[in-house]
Design a protein around this motif. Structure first.
Motif, PDB file in Angstrom:
ATOM      1  N   SER A   1       0.840  -1.208   0.000  1.00 34.59           N
ATOM      2  CA  SER A   1       0.000   0.000   0.000  1.00 34.59           C
ATOM      3  C   SER A   1       0.870   1.251   0.000  1.00 34.59           C
ATOM      4  N   ALA A   2       1.950   1.222   0.762  1.00 36.13           N
ATOM      5  CA  ALA A   2       2.858   2.370   0.818  1.00 36.13           C
ATOM      6  C   ALA A   2       3.645   2.528  -0.482  1.00 36.13           C
ATOM      7  N   LEU A   3       3.790   1.451  -1.234  1.00 38.59           N
ATOM      8  CA  LEU A   3       4.519   1.525  -2.502  1.00 38.59           C
ATOM      9  C   LEU A   3       3.858   2.519  -3.455  1.00 38.59           C
ATOM     10  N   LYS A   4       2.541   2.497  -3.507  1.00 38.56           N
ATOM     11  CA  LYS A   4       1.824   3.468  -4.348  1.00 38.56           C
ATOM     12  C   LYS A   4       2.060   4.886  -3.818  1.00 38.56           C
ATOM     13  N   ALA A   5       1.992   5.033  -2.498  1.00 35.94           N
ATOM     14  CA  ALA A   5       2.163   6.357  -1.887  1.00 35.94           C
ATOM     15  C   ALA A   5       3.604   6.871  -2.013  1.00 35.94           C
ATOM     16  N   SER A   6       4.565   5.974  -2.218  1.00 32.66           N
ATOM     17  CA  SER A   6       5.969   6.400  -2.314  1.00 32.66           C
ATOM     18  C   SER A   6       6.259   7.137  -3.616  1.00 32.66           C
TER      19      SER A   6
END
Length: 110
Positions: free
Chosen positions: A19-24
């Protein structure tokens, strides 16, 4: 039972990391990028602990299958990803496959 707790932690940390990969934003944002790296490291660590008591095929099918379903649900809620009938049917098949493997497989750990 401890192995299943480790597997649950592995799944949850992988879902957080993905999920954080998209936000990164392609690792251009520091905080989400750190969450990605730490999340994946923790996920693989706890998966390795789970494999001490769960056969690798069962553990990986559960880890990957539940990860797919959870990530898709998060993408639907957080990012407005639309889920059509094909996506819902596919995720149902994934969940059924994970349940069947866990309930009916005679595979034993090493």
């Amino acid at each position: 039972m401890k192995s299943w707790i480790f597997l649950s932690v592995a799944i949850l940390t992988e879902v957080v990391a993905t999920s954080a990969l998209k936000a990164s934003d392609g690792f251009s944002k520091l905080t989400p990028s750190i969450v990605v790296i730490v999340g994946y490291v923790l996920s693989f660590y706890f998966l390795s602990l789970a494999l001490k008591g769960i056969p690798v095929g069962i553990a990986y099918a559960t880890w990957a299958g539940l990860g797919i379903v959870l990530i898709t649900a998060i993408a639907w809620v957080m990012y407005g990803q639309k889920l059509d009938l094909g996506a819902l049917v596919g995720m149902t098949f994934i969940l059924v496959g994970v349940v069947v493997m866990n309930l009916f497989s005679n595979v034993t750990p090493h």
